[in-house]
Design an enzyme around this catalytic site. Sequence first.
Site, PDB file in Angstrom:
ATOM      1  NE  ARG A 116      43.080  40.662  36.494  1.00  0.00           N
ATOM      2  CZ  ARG A 116      43.846  41.682  36.107  1.00  0.00           C
ATOM      3  NH1 ARG A 116      44.645  41.545  35.057  1.00  0.00           N
ATOM      4  NH2 ARG A 116      43.832  42.825  36.753  1.00  0.00           N
ATOM      5  CG  HIS A 122      40.018  46.200  38.227  1.00  0.00           C
ATOM      6  ND1 HIS A 122      40.556  45.420  39.238  1.00  0.00           N
ATOM      7  CD2 HIS A 122      41.069  46.490  37.403  1.00  0.00           C
ATOM      8  CE1 HIS A 122      41.847  45.242  39.022  1.00  0.00           C
ATOM      9  NE2 HIS A 122      42.189  45.878  37.927  1.00  0.00           N
ATOM     10  CD  GLN A 134      43.432  50.316  38.463  1.00  0.00           C
ATOM     11  OE1 GLN A 134      44.091  49.324  38.200  1.00  0.00           O
ATOM     12  NE2 GLN A 134      43.996  51.487  38.702  1.00  0.00           N
ATOM     13  CG  ASP A 186      40.394  50.481  30.958  1.00  0.00           C
ATOM     14  OD1 ASP A 186      41.515  50.002  30.738  1.00  0.00           O
ATOM     15  OD2 ASP A 186      39.408  49.770  31.313  1.00  0.00           O
ATOM     16  CB  CYS A 205      43.472  51.073  35.141  1.00  0.00           C
ATOM     17  SG  CYS A 205      42.902  50.576  33.499  1.00  0.00           S
ATOM     18  NE  ARG A 256      45.250  47.494  41.721  1.00  0.00           N
ATOM     19  CZ  ARG A 256      45.149  46.571  40.757  1.00  0.00           C
ATOM     20  NH1 ARG A 256      45.361  46.906  39.502  1.00  0.00           N
ATOM     21  NH2 ARG A 256      44.788  45.325  41.039  1.00  0.00           N
TER      22      ARG A 256
HETATM   23  N1   CP Z   1      45.462  47.634  36.181  1.00  0.00           N
HETATM   24  C1   CP Z   1      45.610  46.284  36.253  1.00  0.00           C
HETATM   25  O1   CP Z   1      44.787  45.575  36.830  1.00  0.00           O
HETATM   26  O2   CP Z   1      46.750  45.816  35.670  1.00  0.00           O
HETATM   27  P1   CP Z   1      47.099  44.297  35.387  1.00  0.00           P
HETATM   28  O3   CP Z   1      46.168  43.807  34.320  1.00  0.00           O
HETATM   29  O4   CP Z   1      48.536  44.339  34.917  1.00  0.00           O
HETATM   30  O5   CP Z   1      46.943  43.510  36.653  1.00  0.00           O
HETATM   31  N1  NVA Z   2      39.367  47.109  31.009  1.00  0.00           N
HETATM   32  C1  NVA Z   2      40.649  46.452  31.045  1.00  0.00           C
HETATM   33  C2  NVA Z   2      41.333  46.689  32.346  1.00  0.00           C
HETATM   34  C3  NVA Z   2      42.697  46.092  32.494  1.00  0.00           C
HETATM   35  C4  NVA Z   2      43.275  46.306  33.844  1.00  0.00           C
HETATM   36  C5  NVA Z   2      40.457  44.972  30.796  1.00  0.00           C
HETATM   37  O1  NVA Z   2      39.485  44.395  31.329  1.00  0.00           O
HETATM   38  O2  NVA Z   2      41.263  44.364  30.083  1.00  0.00           O
END
Ligand code: CP
Ligand code: NVA
Length: 325
Positions: free
Chosen positions: A119, A146, A149, A237, A276, A304
Amino acid sequence: MNEYATHTTPAPNADESPQHVLDVDDLSDDDLAAVLSTAADLKAAHRRGEPHALLPNRSLAMLFEKPSTRTRVSFEAGMTQLGGHALFLGPGDTQLDRGEPVGDTARALSRYVDAMMARVFDHDALESMAAGSSVPVINGLSDDAHPCQTLADLFTVYELFDGFEDASVAWVGDGNNVAQSFAVGAAMAGIDLTMATPEGYEPDAEVLSRADARGTAPEVVHDPEAAVAGADVVYTDVWVSMGQEDDREEKIADFEEFQVNDDLLASAPDAAVMHCLPAHRGEEITSEVLDGDRAVVFEQAENRMHVQKALLAYLLGDQDTIETV
Ligand code: CP
Ligand code: NVA
């Protein structure tokens, strides 16, 4: 092979390059169908409490530059359920913070583990990891994409409608990472998608062109009511993504008309609602909607884990064994 060989980690620099999943369209249509089908089998096995250790002795390195609840825990628990092991490497845990290039990190890690999930802020960091890695690299969220997701989102839509053909989805909100991967994944699945974003927050043109290359790119509009009218699913989101905290006031003002609430949903009376997560209640979605009967967000969150296990099994496993799950 010798008596110490317990599994089949590919040798570094093996001729065949690993399959990375930096966005959902790194998967072919056949790959996607296989992952979703395996996810259904693994979810059923999990619900029945049946063991399904498809990846014994395999290790997954999980690198996080940003916080996470679902991604971290679903991958970590998922690897345990598959008979393998996941290592959490958070900010400050590795030499990355002291300046080791991410490509060198990936080169070293791929000598130890069977796959990496990361990430990151800058999507290019994933490209550098993939270039250095001799094992699959999976995007666990970047500023641009993502895909894990999206796999869960597609699986959730599939479960709701027993397929994709009868599902129309309205995206309401920011056109960044989650939306961008979903736009491509929806095109691959044949989902009818309309996206409503404020002006200036549309998905990148390059992403829409990738969606077009794999199916039909979504129509992008700026009127949430027009997008939602008659939709089967409404998906949103957060307005302020991780790393955008300095822009918070500006974004809240720009997205004011894009809240998913009962008024907006009046023109889609039977629509399921997806998010999400994490949700910022009272911003992009109201508690009434999130806690109401139409929200499928926690099933989506559970999914997920099932899709990621399926993806790992698909990338690392023995296909004959997977087909018998
Ligand atoms: N939706 C998602 O990726 O959640 P987290 O940020 O908790 O991993
Ligand atoms: N768009 C959000 C998604 C979190 C899962 C972010 O990047 O923070």
